[in-house]
Scaffold this active site. Structure first.
Site, PDB file in Angstrom:
ATOM      1  N   ASN A  17     -14.428  23.394  23.628  1.00  0.00           N
ATOM      2  CA  ASN A  17     -12.830  22.936  23.191  1.00  0.00           C
ATOM      3  C   ASN A  17     -11.948  22.749  24.388  1.00  0.00           C
ATOM      4  O   ASN A  17     -11.604  21.484  24.478  1.00  0.00           O
ATOM      5  CB  ASN A  17     -12.317  24.131  22.261  1.00  0.00           C
ATOM      6  N   ASP A  18     -11.439  23.889  24.986  1.00  0.00           N
ATOM      7  CA  ASP A  18     -10.754  23.524  26.171  1.00  0.00           C
ATOM      8  C   ASP A  18     -10.791  22.705  27.102  1.00  0.00           C
ATOM      9  O   ASP A  18     -10.099  22.029  27.766  1.00  0.00           O
ATOM     10  CB  ASP A  18     -10.225  25.124  26.577  1.00  0.00           C
ATOM     11  N   VAL A  19     -12.293  22.734  27.270  1.00  0.00           N
ATOM     12  CA  VAL A  19     -12.684  22.026  28.659  1.00  0.00           C
ATOM     13  C   VAL A  19     -12.583  20.413  28.212  1.00  0.00           C
ATOM     14  O   VAL A  19     -12.890  19.556  29.220  1.00  0.00           O
ATOM     15  CB  VAL A  19     -13.944  22.320  29.028  1.00  0.00           C
ATOM     16  N   ALA A  37      -8.111  29.571  25.395  1.00  0.00           N
ATOM     17  CA  ALA A  37      -7.014  29.664  25.826  1.00  0.00           C
ATOM     18  C   ALA A  37      -5.665  29.656  24.917  1.00  0.00           C
ATOM     19  O   ALA A  37      -4.754  29.872  25.278  1.00  0.00           O
ATOM     20  CB  ALA A  37      -6.835  28.117  26.683  1.00  0.00           C
TER      21      ALA A  37
END
Lengths: 96, 497
Positions: free
Chosen positions: B424-426, B466
């Protein structure tokens, strides 16, 4: 060995470590952690000295426990690393 | 006295040096998968040399005097008989067999998804072993050749021993917390104590002051508090660090376990331990640095903790109402079948649902359709460095189809389908565009540049570690595949026929 030669070994080994570790391919960072785990258990040397020495029963027992803990790491660390490394395979070349 | 005890024969020094060189070669082998297996065996040989050398030089011999008489009965002959102290050797072997057996069984049974926990557990054992060796050396300094003629511990050895015990104890308790968090026995959410920076810095200062004072007074009242406070600080340092930062934490603890071994090496004047400690210490430090850089965070901000604990402050409610496209497994199968190139972006979610084997099957089907399939790995995907690579290797994905962020990022623009699974965050474009985002500046995979993004996610509600919403979900070229990762991939495989 005197103190200064020990420090020399240490400093040079830090440099060796720096260059060797940067050359490790990122794909193998997990095996890198498990193998460093295994080799840092060379602390077993200290544990063996304590277990083999006479003069203090407490010291001897602490040493034996440390030998067992370090052995978990040595055998487990190298074995799990070997298991992981054996999984990394290249693409099979198909002819034609 | 102390100095004399330290004088080891040249062959012993040489043997430890060779062991150290073996360990260097073991790490050097990891520069490519082909050489890595041989490297690992060289590492085992090194360990064998170190252990054998220590046993040969330290297992005591029992010395007895046998009395006899000469043929003529005139003079009595005294013969000194030396033999190995078998009891000691047996005790040591039992300890090795118990520990080694546990290690081997664990290594065989452990699931690859659980590697981060296992590594954390192993770190804690190195830390504990260092503490025990330090305590053993404290109780019996003459056996370690660090006592002066009066039986006091040498000044310099006290500093080395104090540092070794402190670092070992921090490694132990820190790794135990990391293990509990990774294993799910403890919430991954940061636990924030009031005044924690004051408490932590105060404890660290107290440890250093005690070590300094230890050089003047070797009483147990000084030594054991060093140990106790270090156990406490290891615990305090790791509890405020959230799940997303675990790759850094585990690398950092790896580094600590190395420095602990090095400090013990200084105490014992043992080159194998010093070389290994330096290698492992730098290895962990470099991995921490790589992980921090991949998250665009400073090391200080990671270890001061608290990241990822806050809920999404703004736009949380708005996010739920925003329109997005939802697709089915059949849609995904159709899109990928038509593609020239598909890039798969795996993340921790793939590991959690054990989808790697199904994913490999999907990739094989696509390849049979003439689609090029590649994998893109972000350095912090997963819970430890290289975690995704191991999982893919376990599913028999050839390692030359797996690419690192820098090597593949430019390819998304020429790619038809980016298949994001459990990451997700990446992949969040906000890292490039939104200055107010907590992940701004973090290098991300440019998946949105692909013609279509297929995003496998359990539900629209959750956010990444995050704690930020992902703009990617609402883009025109994104299709959300809302399901368990493994189930979705299996359905796609079925749809691919």
């Amino acid at each position: 060995m005197d103190f200064i030669s020990i420090v020399s070994i240490f400093v040079l080994a830090c440099f060796v470590g720096y260059y060797v570790v940067w050359s490790v391919t990122p794909a193998l960072h997990t095996p890198l952690m498990s193998v460093t785990n295994a080799i840092s258990s060379v602390i077993v040397v200290g544990a063996l000295i304590a277990s083999a020495a006479s003069g203090s029963a407490g010291s001897k027992w602490l040493g034996l426990v440390a030998v067992a803990l370090a052995s978990v790491n040595i055998f487990g660390g190298f074995a799990v690393t070997q298991r992981m490394l054996s999984m990394y395979k290249k693409r099979e070349r198909t002819d034609g | 006295m102390g100095e004399a005890a330290l004088a080891q024969p040249a062959w012993v020094l040489l043997a430890y040096l060779i062991a150290g060189v073996c360990f260097i070669l073991a790490l050097r082998g990891l520069s490519s998968p082909e050489s890595s297996r041989r490297g690992n065996r060289i590492g085992m040989i090194g360990m064998g040399i170190a252990v054998a050398t220590t046993l040969v030089t330290h297992v005591p011999t029992v010395t007895g005097i046998v009395t006899g008489s000469s043929l003529f009965g005139r003079a009595e002959l005294y013969r000194i008989v030396s033999q190995l102290n078998v009891t000691t050797l047996v005790e040591i072997l039992i300890a090795i067999v118990i520990g080694g057996g546990i290690g081997l069984i664990t290594a065989r049974k452990i699931q690859m998804t659980a590697m981060p926990q296992l590594v954390a557990a192993f770190h804690s054992l190195v830390g504990m072993a260092a503490v025990l060796v330090g305590a053993a050396a404290y109780l019996n300094p003459s056996a370690f050749g660090i006592a002066d003629s009066a039986g006091h511990i040498l000044q310099i050895s006290r500093i080395e021993m104090g540092l070794g015990v402190a670092i070992g104890a921090i490694t132990f308790s820190g790794s135990v917390i990391a293990f509990l968090k990774l294993n799910g026995n403890m919430s991954g959410k940061p636990i924030i104590l009031p005044l924690r920076h004051v408490i932590n810095l105060g404890t660290l200062a107290a440890i250093l002051i005690l070590i300094a004072y230890f050089t003047r007074n070797e009483a147990p009242a000084i030594f054991f508090p060093i140990m106790g406070l270090s156990f406490a600080i290891g615990f305090l340092l790791i509890i405020p660090i959230g799940g997303a930062d675990m790759p850094v934490v585990i690398s950092m603890l790896n580094s600590y376990s190395g420095w602990a071994a090095a400090a013990m090496g200084f105490t014992l004047h043992n080159s194998a331990m010093i070389i290994t400690g330096a290698l492992v210490g730098s290895s962990g430090a470099i991995l921490s640095y790589i992980m921090c850089r991949a998250m665009n965070r400073s090391f200080i901000s990671v270890i001061s903790g608290g990241f990822g604990g806050e809920a999404v402050s703004s736009g949380a409610s708005a996010a739920i109402d925003r329109p997005y496209k939802r697709g089915s497994a059949e849609d995904a199968a159709f899109l990928m079948k038509q593609a020239d190139q598909v890039i798969i972006v795996p993340g921790y979610g793939m590991a959690v649902s054990q989808a790697q084997h199904a994913l490999k099957e999907m990739a094989d089907k696509l390849k049979a359709e003439g689609v090029r399939v590649k994998y893109a790995i972000h350095p912090v995907a997963g819970r430890m460095p290289g975690h995704m690579n191991v999982l893919l290797a376990e599913a028999n994905v050839p390692y030359d189809e797996v690419f690192e962020l820098d090597d593949i990022n430019s390819e998304f623009a020429q790619t038809d389908v980016a298949f994001v699974i459990g990451a997700n965050d990446v992949t969040n474009p906000a890292a490039r565009t939104d200055k107010s985002s907590p992940i701004y500046g973090m290098p991300v995979l440019d998946v949105e540049k692909a013609r279509t993004v297929l995003f496998v996610k359990r539900s629209m509600g959750g956010v990444g570690y995050a704690g930020v919403d992902n703009e990617l979900f609402y883009r025109d070229n994104t299709m959300m595949l809302l399901s368990d990762a493994k189930k979705m991939v299996e359905e796609i495989v079925k749809a691919l026929g």
